[in-house]
Design a protein around this motif. Structure first.
Motif, mmCIF file in Angstrom:
data_model
loop_
_atom_site.group_PDB
_atom_site.id
_atom_site.type_symbol
_atom_site.label_atom_id
_atom_site.label_comp_id
_atom_site.label_asym_id
_atom_site.label_seq_id
_atom_site.Cartn_x
_atom_site.Cartn_y
_atom_site.Cartn_z
ATOM 1 N N ALA A 257 -3.681 -7.742 -2.030
ATOM 2 C CA ALA A 257 -4.188 -6.565 -1.320
ATOM 3 C C ALA A 257 -3.577 -6.431 0.060
ATOM 4 C CB ALA A 257 -5.709 -6.637 -1.203
ATOM 5 N N GLU A 258 -3.098 -7.541 0.618
ATOM 6 C CA GLU A 258 -2.523 -7.523 1.955
ATOM 7 C C GLU A 258 -0.996 -7.540 1.934
ATOM 8 O OE1 GLU A 258 -4.182 -10.679 4.243
ATOM 9 O OE2 GLU A 258 -6.245 -9.988 4.000
ATOM 10 N N TYR A 259 -0.390 -7.663 0.772
ATOM 11 C CA TYR A 259 1.069 -7.755 0.695
ATOM 12 C C TYR A 259 1.703 -6.421 1.079
ATOM 13 C CZ TYR A 259 1.026 -12.273 -1.792
ATOM 14 O OH TYR A 259 0.890 -13.586 -2.146
ATOM 15 N N ALA A 260 2.659 -6.481 2.005
ATOM 16 C CA ALA A 260 3.334 -5.257 2.438
ATOM 17 C C ALA A 260 4.788 -5.484 2.771
ATOM 18 C CB ALA A 260 2.619 -4.668 3.659
ATOM 19 N N ALA A 261 5.279 -6.689 2.625
ATOM 20 C CA ALA A 261 6.652 -7.007 3.045
ATOM 21 C C ALA A 261 7.366 -7.842 1.997
ATOM 22 C CB ALA A 261 6.644 -7.726 4.393
ATOM 23 N N GLN A 262 7.270 -7.433 0.751
ATOM 24 C CA GLN A 262 7.969 -8.049 -0.371
ATOM 25 C C GLN A 262 7.459 -9.449 -0.711
ATOM 26 O OE1 GLN A 262 12.253 -7.695 -0.291
ATOM 27 N NE2 GLN A 262 12.195 -5.596 0.443
#
Length: 437
Positions: A257-262
């Motif tokens: 849910a917090e992943y935003a940078a690969q």
């Protein structure tokens, strides 16, 4: 002068200041060739890191300088920052000469008037419209208008699957329907592994999957005349299906849910997740230590087997376009640079380095693009991909709907229920945030 409707549509989702970028003249200036020996180029992050991009691009920019005498000042900008930087330049008129843009932003940036249109004269100067694949050209701006940019790298989504984990779970092949993917994901979840890795904190990834699933459900996020329709029953079903991989099916880790940078790429490469839906991931997976024979690539699933018609969409037309800032002080040099970067030789070099597909047709015959993974992705791009709506509010769709989905993933990770009603409320709120004039 820039179109104010376009500017409003672009700026409402972010808080920007004109000081974010430097150099250049005011939008609406004639540009010209006041600085004929230099160019500033903003490149997007295509490789495993910003440093990887600089390593790939540096010798090509040096080659361009030897041929033309024009020095290119390079800045590689990560995807979390790129749109904000472009918007700041658009608002202030203080920007680069040439820049990469996500092709989904083409119509939104076109509406501002900040980009130099590629009219018949400029298209001829770079070799002509017919050099480019039709699918790539479909994502260069609004229909009936001169392209706002030209294709540089083409991409499409595919389903990456870990061969060893599938074999260990007794699953003989990748799923072709979402029901199969969910069932496989449950068998692959456990013992420190999850079935599917996603980037729930990445608004663009969220919005792209909302579009793909939306098309499969029959959703149109905009009407034919560009009015938003974010909260239709079909759109709600699409968004809930995606968030439910975490909220209901439990095949995606709450951390995602917090992943935003690969980070999902790393989880897949290290075996923490057995499946990944991504755009041309080979070079990044290699950088994370995953050899090409450790995974397969298949088309993203459909709702039903043998899907046909409008529901048979398994990717958006993904990719990067190359644009010239209208207020560039070196229009001639900028167009020469675009011609160089879209030349057949450079298309082979750059797309091979970044694991993408050349949008220039003459470059696609190179054996570098005949690998099993790129062959699958090329077929998806040619036969299953649809362009995101080429309307001024498209970038707002990505930002607002993608952020709404990020919030829904946060609910799912925290154990709060994600229901049809909560999804509809989130999408309604996103639509209400659009500017009205």
């Amino acid at each position: 002068m820039p179109n104010r409707r376009g500017l409003a549509a672009l700026t409402a989702a972010v808080s920007l200041t004109a000081s974010a970028c430097g150099g250049g003249a005011a939008i609406g200036a004639d540009g010209g060739n006041a600085h004929p020996r230099t160019l500033t180029y903003w490149a997007s992050n295509q490789g495993a890191s910003l440093a990887d991009d600089r390593r790939v691009l540096a010798p090509e920019l040096a080659r361009f300088q030897r041929r033309t005498g024009i020095k290119v000042k390079l800045e590689v900008i990560g995807w979390p920052d790129l749109l904000n930087r472009v918007l700041a330049a658009t608002i202030s008129g203080q920007g680069p000469d040439v820049l990469n843009i996500g092709n989904t932003w083409s119509a939104s940036l076109q509406a501002t008037g900040a980009l130099l249109p590629f009219d018949a004269r400029l298209l001829t100067a770079i070799g002509g419209r017919n050099r480019f694949a039709p699918a790539a050209l479909a994502a260069t701006g609004a229909a009936g208008r001169d392209p706002a940019a030209v294709p540089l790298y083409s991409l499409s989504y595919g389903l990456y699957w870990n061969r060893a984990l599938f074999r260990r779970a007794g699953i003989p092949r990748p799923p072709t329907t979402w029901a199969e993917l969910t069932a496989d994901g449950r068998r692959l979840t456990g013992g420190g592994h999850y079935g599917l890795a996603i980037e729930g904190g990445n608004y663009a990834e969220n919005a792209h999957h909302a579009f793909i699933l939306g098309r499969q459900h029959g959703a149109d996020f905009f009407t034919a005349d560009g009015r938003p329709r974010f909260n239709t029953p079909q759109a709600v079903a699409a968004v809930k299906q995606y968030v439910d991989f975490m909220a209901k099916d439990r095949i995606t880790a709450p951390d995602d849910a917090e992943y935003a940078a690969q980070q999902s790429l790393q989880d897949f490469a290290t075996g923490r997740a057995a499946m990944l839906m991504w755009q041309s991931a080979a070079s990044s997976l290699k950088a994370h230590g995953m050899p090409g024979d450790a995974y397969g690539v298949a088309p993203i699933p459909f709702q039903t087997a043998n899907a046909s018609g409008p529901a048979r969409v398994d990717s958006m037309v993904a990719g990067i376009n190359l644009a010239v800032f209208r207020n560039s002080q070196n229009h001639d040099g900028a167009v020469k640079f675009v011609r160089f970067m879209t030349s057949t030789a450079e298309q082979k070099t750059l797309n091979a380095a970044f694991g993408s597909i050349p949008p220039v047709k003459d470059a696609q015959d190179d054996p570098a693009f005949a690998t099993p993974d790129l062959t699958t992705l090329r077929q998806v791009l040619a036969h299953g991909a649809a362009p995101l709506p080429q309307v001024p509010d498209e970038s707002q769709f990505e930002t607002l709907v993608g952020t709404a989905m990020k919030d829904l993933f946060a609910d799912a990770a925290a154990g709060r229920p994600v229901t049809d009603a909560s999804v509809r409320a989130a999408l309604t709120k996103a639509q209400q945030q659009l500017p009205t004039s």
